[in-house]
Design a protein around this motif. Sequence first.
Motif, PDB file in Angstrom:
ATOM      1  N   HIS A  47      74.479  16.496  47.324  1.00 30.45           N
ATOM      2  CA  HIS A  47      75.702  15.831  46.876  1.00 30.45           C
ATOM      3  C   HIS A  47      75.409  14.446  46.307  1.00 30.45           C
ATOM      4  CE1 HIS A  47      78.479  18.431  49.650  1.00 30.45           C
ATOM      5  NE2 HIS A  47      77.957  19.105  48.639  1.00 30.45           N
ATOM      6  N   ALA A  48      74.431  13.751  46.885  1.00 29.00           N
ATOM      7  CA  ALA A  48      74.106  12.408  46.402  1.00 29.00           C
ATOM      8  C   ALA A  48      73.545  12.434  44.990  1.00 29.00           C
ATOM      9  CB  ALA A  48      73.112  11.740  47.352  1.00 29.00           C
ATOM     10  N   PHE A  51      74.987  11.221  41.537  1.00 29.75           N
ATOM     11  CA  PHE A  51      74.771   9.911  40.920  1.00 29.75           C
ATOM     12  C   PHE A  51      74.324  10.055  39.468  1.00 29.75           C
ATOM     13  CE2 PHE A  51      72.993   5.768  40.178  1.00 29.75           C
ATOM     14  CZ  PHE A  51      73.722   4.923  40.992  1.00 29.75           C
ATOM     15  N   LEU A  96      83.569   7.816  40.417  1.00 39.91           N
ATOM     16  CA  LEU A  96      82.134   7.909  40.670  1.00 39.91           C
ATOM     17  C   LEU A  96      81.631   6.691  41.435  1.00 39.91           C
ATOM     18  CD1 LEU A  96      80.889   9.312  37.235  1.00 39.91           C
ATOM     19  CD2 LEU A  96      81.004  10.533  39.406  1.00 39.91           C
ATOM     20  N   HIS A 100      79.900   7.192  45.063  1.00 36.87           N
ATOM     21  CA  HIS A 100      78.456   7.008  45.151  1.00 36.87           C
ATOM     22  C   HIS A 100      78.051   5.553  45.399  1.00 36.87           C
ATOM     23  CE1 HIS A 100      77.639  11.143  44.032  1.00 36.87           C
ATOM     24  NE2 HIS A 100      78.502  11.027  43.050  1.00 36.87           N
ATOM     25  N   GLY A 104      77.148   3.804  49.266  1.00 39.72           N
ATOM     26  CA  GLY A 104      75.750   3.436  49.423  1.00 39.72           C
ATOM     27  C   GLY A 104      75.564   1.954  49.674  1.00 39.72           C
ATOM     28  N   ILE A 205      71.912   8.068  48.869  1.00 40.91           N
ATOM     29  CA  ILE A 205      72.446   7.600  47.589  1.00 40.91           C
ATOM     30  C   ILE A 205      71.427   6.723  46.865  1.00 40.91           C
ATOM     31  CG2 ILE A 205      74.237   6.166  46.542  1.00 40.91           C
ATOM     32  CD1 ILE A 205      76.156   7.194  48.644  1.00 40.91           C
TER      33      ILE A 205
END
Length: 245
Positions: A47-48, A51, A96, A100, A104, A205
């Motif tokens: 999922h990360a 980015f 986004l 993300h 992070g 992330i």
Amino acid sequence: MGIKCFLMTLGKTTVEPVMTPMMNYVPEEEGDWWGTCMARWVQLKRHALGFSDFSYYFMMLPLVFSYSSSSVSRNTEGLQGFWRMLSYGTTLLIRLVNVHVLIGVLSTYGAMEAMLKLIIKLCFRGDRLPDLLFLQVGVFPKYLMIVTIFFTILVSAVFFVTYEVLLKKRVEGHAQYSLCVHWLKNLIGLALGSPVYFVMLGYAIWRAALMVLTQRSFEYHVAPKPKQAEPTQSSLAGGHDPKMA
């Protein structure tokens, strides 16, 4: 895929939810607690890698602009459509960033803040009053944390009540715990596991951001999920469908 369609249609693409009677299982390694944790870690890393949508979005903007300003796009809205898409695309960038970047940064900030406090307490003399410094700079984060905890408890309580009334009987069957015990169990689990989870989330992330800078392609791994039991001969002979159980 949604971002690709959004760019190719100059912002005319919309996403509509389709409510279907389906349930998505969380990653789980059957019979293995540590395997379940590692399955969740595999899913988190995948999922990360979302980015990379940042780089794709900004990479495509010059190409879309070139197409919109060329004579090939006579049947489209041209530059007017491009500028409309660019303004609508700001909402995508905000999403986004929220998903993300902010998560992070906040996770990394919390870990670095704890390390800085430890270093100050170990290296500073007592007459420099490090505790007073922490008290002065920690007022806003403290109140922010209080508000966050309050609304987290409120939202979780609303979710459990809604789930209990509408979905629980159709999804789980008979409950093993009462509603209060189940809610308290999840609350304790979140309190104990959240620090580790958010630190690892920040690491995933930052890892994805570095991979976007240094690699051209990624290898995606799908986390294991529970598998449905295979029908037995007795269930088939009796006309019992395990999918409808």
